[in-house]
Design an enzyme around this catalytic site. Structure first.
Site, mmCIF file in Angstrom:
data_model
loop_
_atom_site.group_PDB
_atom_site.id
_atom_site.type_symbol
_atom_site.label_atom_id
_atom_site.label_comp_id
_atom_site.label_asym_id
_atom_site.label_seq_id
_atom_site.Cartn_x
_atom_site.Cartn_y
_atom_site.Cartn_z
ATOM 1 C CD GLU A 1 0.552 2.804 6.612
ATOM 2 O OE1 GLU A 1 1.560 3.434 6.979
ATOM 3 O OE2 GLU A 1 -0.073 3.072 5.582
ATOM 4 C CD GLU B 1 -3.626 5.518 4.940
ATOM 5 O OE1 GLU B 1 -2.606 5.884 4.322
ATOM 6 O OE2 GLU B 1 -3.671 5.408 6.170
#
Length: 469
Positions: free
Chosen positions: A252, A357
Site C-alpha cells: 500500500e 486483503e
C-alpha cells in the site's frame, strides 16, 4: 481503489479531507492488487506458469516440488497480520500494557521504551502469536496460502548488501529467525507463502500498519529510502527466494498522495521486479499493488514478455468512509458483487490478480481500528459531537458470542460474496487469521462461529453474484 466504481469516489473524498480531519481518517484502508500474465505476448490461461519459470525451489539443498499451479489453482489464503508488524487494533494488550498512550505504533514502541524491555515483549509476541498449531489449523481449514507482513527493520541486511545505512532505530530488530521458523512450518504443512514487505524506510503511507503512524510519510520523497528498499528487496530475494512462493514488493504505497508518489511507485515496481529476478531468478512470483489508484491505472504494466510471474494485489474494505458504512446488508453484497467485472477484465487482459486483503467487518468499531486512541465513525466517537450516525457498536464486534443469528447469517453471505470476487480472478487472502478481540475480522473465530465454512469452496448461498460476472 476500486477502479471506476463508486468506492473510488468515496475513498478519494475521504483522502481529500485528510489534512483537515486527521490522517487517521484513511489510516487502515489497505489494498492488495491483482495480476495476470501473458506468455510470448499472448494472454496465458489464468494462473498458468510464465514461460521459462521453474516452480521447483530448494530448501537447505533439498528439492521441494511445488504443487501449486498458478494457471489452474485458486489462491485461498489468510494474512498473518499483527505478528511481525504490530498493529494496535490486532493486539491492543501489547500497547495498553506499556501504560503510555503516546505509543501508537511499532516505531514509538521502540522509541519510547527501554530497549531491552521492548525487545523482551516482542520476543514473547513473536514466539507465541503464531505457532505451528496455527499452520496446522490453516491447512485444516482448506487454505493453501498465508501472506506474512514483514517490516524492513526485521530484514538483517548488512553493509555488504547496501550502500545505505543499516540502522533501523528506533525499531527493534530480531524477528527474522522467527520468520525462518514459520517458513519451515509452512513447508511441513503444505501452506504456500507470500512474504510481504509491509513497512519501508520513511513509511510508504503514514499508517500504523507501515510501522509508523505519521501525517508526513517520506518514503517516496527521499530517493535514498527507495534505493534502500530495493536493496532490502534484493536481500529478501536472495535469502528467501527458494523458501517462499511470492515476494510482495511493498504494501500500500500512498499513490493518492500526488503525482510524485504514483510515479515513484511505478518506478519502484519495475526496479523491484528486476531486483527479485536478479537475486532469485524466475522461480518466485512477484506481487505489486495498485497504490490506491485502481487496477485500471496499471493496464499493460509488467506484462509479458517484458515481465513474467507478476501478481496484482487489490485490497477491498467497506468500513472506512461514511457512504459505505451506511450500506444495508443487501447493499454490501451488491457492491461486493459489482467488483467482479472490472477485476476479472483487468486480470484477463493484464496480469494475475488477487484480492489480497478483505474481511467480513461492516463497521469500524474494532477498538483502535482507526489508530490507538482514535474512535469509530460508526458510533460517532471518531469525531466529538458528531453523535452516533449509525448506532451502537454493541453486537457488531468483540466476541462473536454477542452476535445475533441474523448478523451471523449475513456475515456468511458477505464472506461468500467476497470469496467469489477473489475466485473470479486468481484468488484471495483474508485479513486476518486472528486478533485479540474483534471476531468480525478473525478467520479463526469465523470458523468457530460458523460464518466461515470449514471448506472454503462450500457455499450456502451459491448465486449471490450470479448476475455480476
Amino acid at each position: 481503489m476500486f477502479g471506476a466504481l463508486p468506492g473510488t469516489l468515496f475513498l478519494l473524498t475521504s483522502l481529500l479531507l485528510w489534512p483537515q480531519s486527521g490522517f487517521t481518517e484513511a489510516q487502515q484502508c489497505r489494498l492488495v492488487l491483482p495480476t495476470q500474465v501473458t506468455v510470448g505476448g499472448v494472454a496465458a490461461p489464468q494462473n498458468s506458469p510464465p514461460a521459462n519459470s521453474t516452480d521447483i525451489p530448494t530448501v537447505n539443498g533439498t528439492s521441494v516440488p511445488q504443487a501449486f499451479n498458478y494457471g489452474t489453482d485458486k489462491i485461498r489464503g489468510v494474512n498473518l497480520g499483527g505478528w511481525f508488524v504490530l498493529e494496535p487494533w490486532i493486539t491492543p494488550s501489547i500497547f495498553q500494557n506499556t501504560n503510555n498512550p503516546a505509543i501508537v505504533d511499532e516505531y514509538t514502541f521502540g522509541q519510547m521504551q527501554d530497549y531491552n524491555t521492548a525487545l523482551g515483549i516482542l520476543q514473547n509476541h513473536w514466539n507465541t502469536w503464531i505457532t505451528e498449531a496455527d499452520f496446522i489449523a490453516i491447512n485444516a481449514a482448506g487454505l493453501n496460502f498465508v501472506r506474512i507482513p514483514l517490516g524492513y527493520w526485521s530484514v538483517p541486511i548488512t553493509s555488504a548488501d547496501t550502500n545505505f545505512t543499516t540502522s533501523v532505530a528506533p525499531y527493534i530488530p530480531g524477528a527474522w529467525p522467527y520468520l525462518l521458523k514459520a517458513l519451515t512450518w509452512a513447508k511441513a504443512h503444505s501452506v504456500h507463502v507470500i512474504i510481504d514487505l509491509h513497512g519501508a524506510p520513511g513509511s510508504q503511507n503514514g499508517f500504523d500498519n507501515s510501522g509508523q503512524r505519521t501525517g508526513d510519510p517520506v518514503w517516496a520523497v527521499n530517493p535514498s529510502n527507495v534505493s534502500r528498499t530495493l536493496d532490502i528487496i534484493s536481500f529478501m530475494g536472495k535469502e528467501l527466494g527458494e523458501m517462499v512462493d511470492v515476494i510482495e514488493l511493498l504494501n500500500e504505497p500512498a499513490g493518492f498522495d500526488g503525482g510524485t508518489w504514483a510515479g515513484v511507485t511505478r518506478s519502484y515496481w519495475e526496479n523491484g521486479y528486476a531486483a527479485v529476478r536478479g537475486a532469485a531468478g524466475t522461480g518466485v512470483k512477484v506481487m505489486v499493488g495498485d497504490a490506491f489508484l485502481g487496477v485500471q491505472a496499471w493496464n499493460n504494466f509488467l506484462t509479458p514478455p517484458s515481465a513474467n510471474g507478476v501478481i496484482m494485489d487489490n485490497h477491498q474494505y467497506q468500513v472506512f468512509n461514511n457512504d459505505q458504512l451506511a450500506y444495508s446488508y443487501a447493499q454490501h453484497i451488491n457492491y461486493t458483487c459489482s467488483l467482479i467485472p472490472s477485476l476479472s477484465s483487468y486480470a484477463a487482459s493484464n496480469i494475475w490478480t488477487i484480492t489480497g486483503e478483505w474481511s467480513t467487518a461492516i463497521t469500524d468499531c474494532a477498538q483502535w481500528l482507526n489508530g490507538r486512541g482514535v474512535g469509530a465513525r460508526w458510533d460517532g466517537s471518531l469525531n466529538s459531537g458528531q453523535g452516533a450516525p449509525f448506532g451502537s457498536c454493541t453486537g457488531y464486534t468483540g466476541s462473536y458470542q454477542g452476535f445475533s443469528s441474523s448478523y451471523k447469517s449475513f456475515l456468511r453471505q458477505y464472506w461468500e460474496a467476497q470469496a467469489d470476487v477473489g475466485e473470479s480472478v486468481q484468488g484471495w487472502v483474508y485479513w486476518c487469521w486472528k486478533n485479540e478481540n474483534a471476531d468480525d475480522w478473525s478467520y479463526q473465530m469465523g470458523l468457530q462461529g460458523d460464518w466461515i465454512p470449514q471448506d472454503p469452496t462450500n457455499r450456502i448461498y451459491p448465486n449471490l453474484c450470479s448476475g455480476s460476472s
